[in-house]
Design an enzyme around this catalytic site. Structure first.
Site, PDB file in Angstrom:
ATOM      1  N   HIS A   1      -7.074   0.440  -0.926  1.00 20.18           N
ATOM      2  CA  HIS A   1      -6.292  -0.539  -1.675  1.00 20.18           C
ATOM      3  C   HIS A   1      -7.184  -1.773  -1.757  1.00 20.18           C
ATOM      4  O   HIS A   1      -7.327  -2.500  -0.782  1.00 20.18           O
ATOM      5  CB  HIS A   1      -4.986  -0.831  -0.946  1.00 20.18           C
ATOM      6  CG  HIS A   1      -3.981  -1.530  -1.795  1.00 20.18           C
ATOM      7  ND1 HIS A   1      -2.661  -1.629  -1.414  1.00 20.18           N
ATOM      8  CD2 HIS A   1      -4.070  -2.150  -2.999  1.00 20.18           C
ATOM      9  CE1 HIS A   1      -1.982  -2.281  -2.338  1.00 20.18           C
ATOM     10  NE2 HIS A   1      -2.829  -2.624  -3.309  1.00 20.18           N
TER      11      HIS A   1
ATOM     12  N   THR B   1       0.825  -1.208   0.000  1.00 18.66           N
ATOM     13  CA  THR B   1       0.000   0.000   0.000  1.00 18.66           C
ATOM     14  C   THR B   1       0.864   1.264   0.000  1.00 18.66           C
ATOM     15  O   THR B   1       0.574   2.194  -0.760  1.00 18.66           O
ATOM     16  CB  THR B   1      -0.986  -0.012   1.183  1.00 18.66           C
ATOM     17  OG1 THR B   1      -1.809  -1.186   1.082  1.00 18.66           O
ATOM     18  CG2 THR B   1      -1.868   1.219   1.189  1.00 18.66           C
TER      19      THR B   1
ATOM     20  N   GLU C   1       1.083   9.634  -5.494  1.00 17.79           N
ATOM     21  CA  GLU C   1       1.616  10.964  -5.192  1.00 17.79           C
ATOM     22  C   GLU C   1       2.550  11.439  -6.295  1.00 17.79           C
ATOM     23  O   GLU C   1       2.483  12.591  -6.732  1.00 17.79           O
ATOM     24  CB  GLU C   1       2.373  10.957  -3.859  1.00 17.79           C
ATOM     25  CG  GLU C   1       1.484  10.960  -2.649  1.00 17.79           C
ATOM     26  CD  GLU C   1       2.226  11.436  -1.420  1.00 17.79           C
ATOM     27  OE1 GLU C   1       2.318  12.660  -1.225  1.00 17.79           O
ATOM     28  OE2 GLU C   1       2.703  10.579  -0.655  1.00 17.79           O
TER      29      GLU C   1
END
Length: 132
Positions: free
Chosen positions: A67, A33, A41
């Site tokens: 996720h 994750t 990002e």
């Protein structure tokens, strides 16, 4: 100029170094994750970089992601971002990640536009001893 609608795309192949087991976020040998979040990002950041004023950058400030499916080592993961809100220096992105079999993660990510040098100075001033 940064405007709603800017899109980004990134991709990565899952390696053992990006697994939950190696990153310390779990015991499974699957895409971690934290690695998915880093891809999201990075994709968001790079998508707006050409539109920023000289000397400016962005910093991540908030994430809200799910996720929802695992990806094994060796599989390609792609990320798509879209800038959905601009409020002054605050940028909100829709983020999605998919592997070769479908959607694995989705959510929103917030970033702020910063003046890079000013941000660096403020941050590293934390290391200075307080005057007595």
């Amino acid at each position: 100029m940064v405007k709603k609608g800017i899109k980004g795309h990134g991709e990565i192949v899952v390696t053992a170094a990006l697994s939950a087991e190696k990153m310390g976020s779990g015991v499974m040998d699957v895409f971690a994750t934290p690695a998915m979040l880093a891809l999201m990002e990075n994709t968001a950041y790079k998508s707006v970089l050409p539109y920023l004023n000289e000397g400016c950058g962005t910093v991540g400030t908030k994430v809200d992601i799910e996720h929802i499916a695992a990806s094994p080592v060796g599989m390609k993961v792609e990320c798509d971002t879209e800038l959905i809100e601009v409020d002054g220096r605050r940028l909100v992105f829709k983020v999605e990640a998919s592997d070769e079999k479908g959607l694995i993660g989705k959510g929103t990510h917030e970033r702020f536009i910063i003046e890079s040098q000013k941000f660096r100075e403020k941050t590293y001033n934390k290391l200075k001893k307080d005057e007595e």
